[in-house]
Design an enzyme around this catalytic site. Structure first.
Site, PDB file in Angstrom:
ATOM      1  N   LYS A  48       4.021  46.931 -24.691  1.00  0.00           N
ATOM      2  CA  LYS A  48       3.452  46.213 -25.835  1.00  0.00           C
ATOM      3  C   LYS A  48       2.002  46.555 -26.160  1.00  0.00           C
ATOM      4  O   LYS A  48       1.350  45.882 -26.967  1.00  0.00           O
ATOM      5  CB  LYS A  48       3.590  44.680 -25.695  1.00  0.00           C
ATOM      6  CG  LYS A  48       4.958  44.169 -25.340  1.00  0.00           C
ATOM      7  CD  LYS A  48       6.091  44.912 -25.969  1.00  0.00           C
ATOM      8  CE  LYS A  48       6.262  44.592 -27.447  1.00  0.00           C
ATOM      9  NZ  LYS A  48       7.367  45.488 -28.006  1.00  0.00           N
ATOM     10  N   HIS A 110       6.409  53.867 -19.361  1.00  0.00           N
ATOM     11  CA  HIS A 110       5.656  52.669 -18.952  1.00  0.00           C
ATOM     12  C   HIS A 110       5.416  52.689 -17.446  1.00  0.00           C
ATOM     13  O   HIS A 110       4.987  51.683 -16.877  1.00  0.00           O
ATOM     14  CB  HIS A 110       6.437  51.396 -19.288  1.00  0.00           C
ATOM     15  CG  HIS A 110       6.589  51.115 -20.753  1.00  0.00           C
ATOM     16  ND1 HIS A 110       5.546  51.191 -21.647  1.00  0.00           N
ATOM     17  CD2 HIS A 110       7.667  50.721 -21.479  1.00  0.00           C
ATOM     18  CE1 HIS A 110       5.986  50.876 -22.858  1.00  0.00           C
ATOM     19  NE2 HIS A 110       7.264  50.588 -22.783  1.00  0.00           N
ATOM     20  N   SER A 140       2.804  39.356 -27.011  1.00  0.00           N
ATOM     21  CA  SER A 140       3.723  40.322 -27.611  1.00  0.00           C
ATOM     22  C   SER A 140       4.929  40.552 -26.691  1.00  0.00           C
ATOM     23  O   SER A 140       6.072  40.643 -27.162  1.00  0.00           O
ATOM     24  CB  SER A 140       2.977  41.634 -27.858  1.00  0.00           C
ATOM     25  OG  SER A 140       3.799  42.570 -28.503  1.00  0.00           O
TER      26      SER A 140
HETATM   27  P1  A3P Z   1       2.763  42.471 -31.767  1.00  0.00           P
HETATM   28  O1  A3P Z   1       3.962  41.962 -31.059  1.00  0.00           O
HETATM   29  O2  A3P Z   1       1.490  41.809 -31.314  1.00  0.00           O
HETATM   30  O3  A3P Z   1       2.891  42.464 -33.255  1.00  0.00           O
HETATM   31  P2  A3P Z   1       4.864  48.703 -28.101  1.00  0.00           P
HETATM   32  O4  A3P Z   1       5.159  49.752 -29.103  1.00  0.00           O
HETATM   33  O5  A3P Z   1       4.008  49.180 -26.974  1.00  0.00           O
HETATM   34  O6  A3P Z   1       6.070  47.976 -27.679  1.00  0.00           O
HETATM   35  O7  A3P Z   1       3.904  47.651 -28.819  1.00  0.00           O
HETATM   36  C1  A3P Z   1       4.372  46.822 -29.849  1.00  0.00           C
HETATM   37  C2  A3P Z   1       3.198  46.119 -30.487  1.00  0.00           C
HETATM   38  O8  A3P Z   1       2.468  47.075 -31.286  1.00  0.00           O
HETATM   39  C3  A3P Z   1       3.617  45.009 -31.416  1.00  0.00           C
HETATM   40  O9  A3P Z   1       2.565  44.041 -31.352  1.00  0.00           O
HETATM   41  C4  A3P Z   1       3.648  45.744 -32.745  1.00  0.00           C
HETATM   42  O10 A3P Z   1       3.589  44.911 -33.878  1.00  0.00           O
HETATM   43  C5  A3P Z   1       2.402  46.599 -32.619  1.00  0.00           C
HETATM   44  N1  A3P Z   1       2.386  47.716 -33.559  1.00  0.00           N
HETATM   45  C6  A3P Z   1       3.342  48.637 -33.784  1.00  0.00           C
HETATM   46  N2  A3P Z   1       3.000  49.455 -34.779  1.00  0.00           N
HETATM   47  C7  A3P Z   1       1.781  49.046 -35.203  1.00  0.00           C
HETATM   48  C8  A3P Z   1       0.891  49.487 -36.236  1.00  0.00           C
HETATM   49  N3  A3P Z   1       1.192  50.496 -37.032  1.00  0.00           N
HETATM   50  N4  A3P Z   1      -0.280  48.821 -36.385  1.00  0.00           N
HETATM   51  C9  A3P Z   1      -0.598  47.784 -35.588  1.00  0.00           C
HETATM   52  N5  A3P Z   1       0.204  47.319 -34.611  1.00  0.00           N
HETATM   53  C10 A3P Z   1       1.385  47.939 -34.422  1.00  0.00           C
END
Ligand code: A3P
Length: 296
Positions: A48, A110, A140
């Site tokens: 996340k 990860h 998240s």
């Molecule tokens: P939130 O749940 O806080 O919205 P991962 O890819 O490591 O699983 O992380 C997911 C998190 O990154 C989520 O956070 C998601 O919304 C955010 N995320 C993905 N793409 C993004 C973007 N283009 N800009 C900002 N946040 C982004």
């Protein structure tokens, strides 16, 4: 699908001292024996922290100009394989990575630092470590557990937060993960660290830093195109980036592209939880010089 249904909501296991689930340990021999190529770029994160975001950015930087159809037709998890994943009736992450013919290969993981296949170190691969403040990561990750049936049952928020603080979540302790990856920077020069908060604050500046680490020189037009395609709004509606093609995720419960903000933790932490968290954080991070921002 039937086979998969019976295996949803896996149990947490203790794997060499790190909490994991079988979906990331069942293929252990192939993972440990994985053969890296010298130009592989590894994206490593605690879950996340912005893995998908940086995966999309790198895919756009490397292939956006030469093969723009890639981003329109291939889901992000096939363009940037998730090394350790192994779920029934899906190809293994190691196989997807082995089959990539593009160069460089972009590979997501990860894994805590001690579990990274040794071939990546031997081949002196570039590694990009994306980090995000613990409070937003916890929130998240909680919502991600709710919507993703291959994660263990999260329980309610206060139960989940306690588990997170205890490292009793898949991929273990945020504190150990982040501290040990950041320590690695002192001895491995091809490790670059990106903060999620910095990316939100100034994507253009962070893109320039990333490009200089990678040795890339996009034209102003290419850079502009990447900046447009990497926004939260555009990635949220992009079926090849938003995981809407994966049935194990129930995006009606919570969308994968959920909020994309710094400081959303304030909507879930109670005052008491925040105080307890801060006190525990100080203790767990007392040997660390790293400063995370929990708001912008
Ligand atoms: P939130 O749940 O806080 O919205 P991962 O890819 O490591 O699983 O992380 C997911 C998190 O990154 C989520 O956070 C998601 O919304 C955010 N995320 C993905 N793409 C993004 C973007 N283009 N800009 C900002 N946040 C982004």
């Amino acid at each position: 699908e039937v086979e998969m249904d019976q295996q949803l909501r896996p149990k947490l296991i203790d794997f060499h001292g790190v909490s994991m689930s079988k979906y990331f340990t069942d293929n252990w021999d192939d993972i440990q024996n994985f053969q890296a190529r010298p130009d592989d770029v590894v994206i490593v994160t605690y879950p996340k922290a912005g893995t998908t975001w940086v995966s999309q950015i790198l895919d756009l930087l490397y292939f956006g100009k030469t093969s723009p159809e890639r981003q329109k037709t291939i889901p992000i998890y096939d363009r940037v394989p998730f090394l350790e994943i192994f779920i029934p009736s899906h190809p293994k992450g190691t196989e997807l990575a082995d089959q990539l013919t593009t160069s460089p290969r972009l590979i997501k993981t990860h894994l805590p630092v001690q579990f990274l296949p040794k071939s990546f170190w031997e081949q002196n691969c570039r590694i990009i470590c994306v980090v995000r403040n613990a409070k937003d990561c916890a929130v998240s990750y909680y919502h991600f557990h709710r919507m993703n049936n291959i994660q263990p049952e999260p329980g309610d928020w206060s139960t989940f937060l306690k588990d997170f603080m205890d490292g009793k979540v898949v991929f273990g302790s945020w504190y150990d993960h982040v501290n040990s990856w950041l320590e690695k920077k002192e001895t491995y020069s091809k490790l670059y660290v990106v903060f999620y908060e910095d990316l939100v604050e100034d994507s253009g500046r962070e893109l320039d830093h990333l490009c200089s680490f990678l040795g890339l020189c996009p034209s102003p037009e290419e850079k502009e195109s990447v900046l447009t395609k990497m926004t939260f709004e555009n990635m949220k509606k992009d079926k090849m980036a938003n995981y809407s093609t994966l049935t194990v995720m129930d995006q009606k419960v919570s969308p994968f592209m959920r909020k994309g903000k710094v400081g959303d933790w304030k909507n879930l932490f109670t005052v008491a939880q925040n105080e307890e968290f801060d006190e525990d954080y100080k203790e767990k991070m007392k040997n660390s010089t790293i400063k995370f921002r929990t708001e912008l």
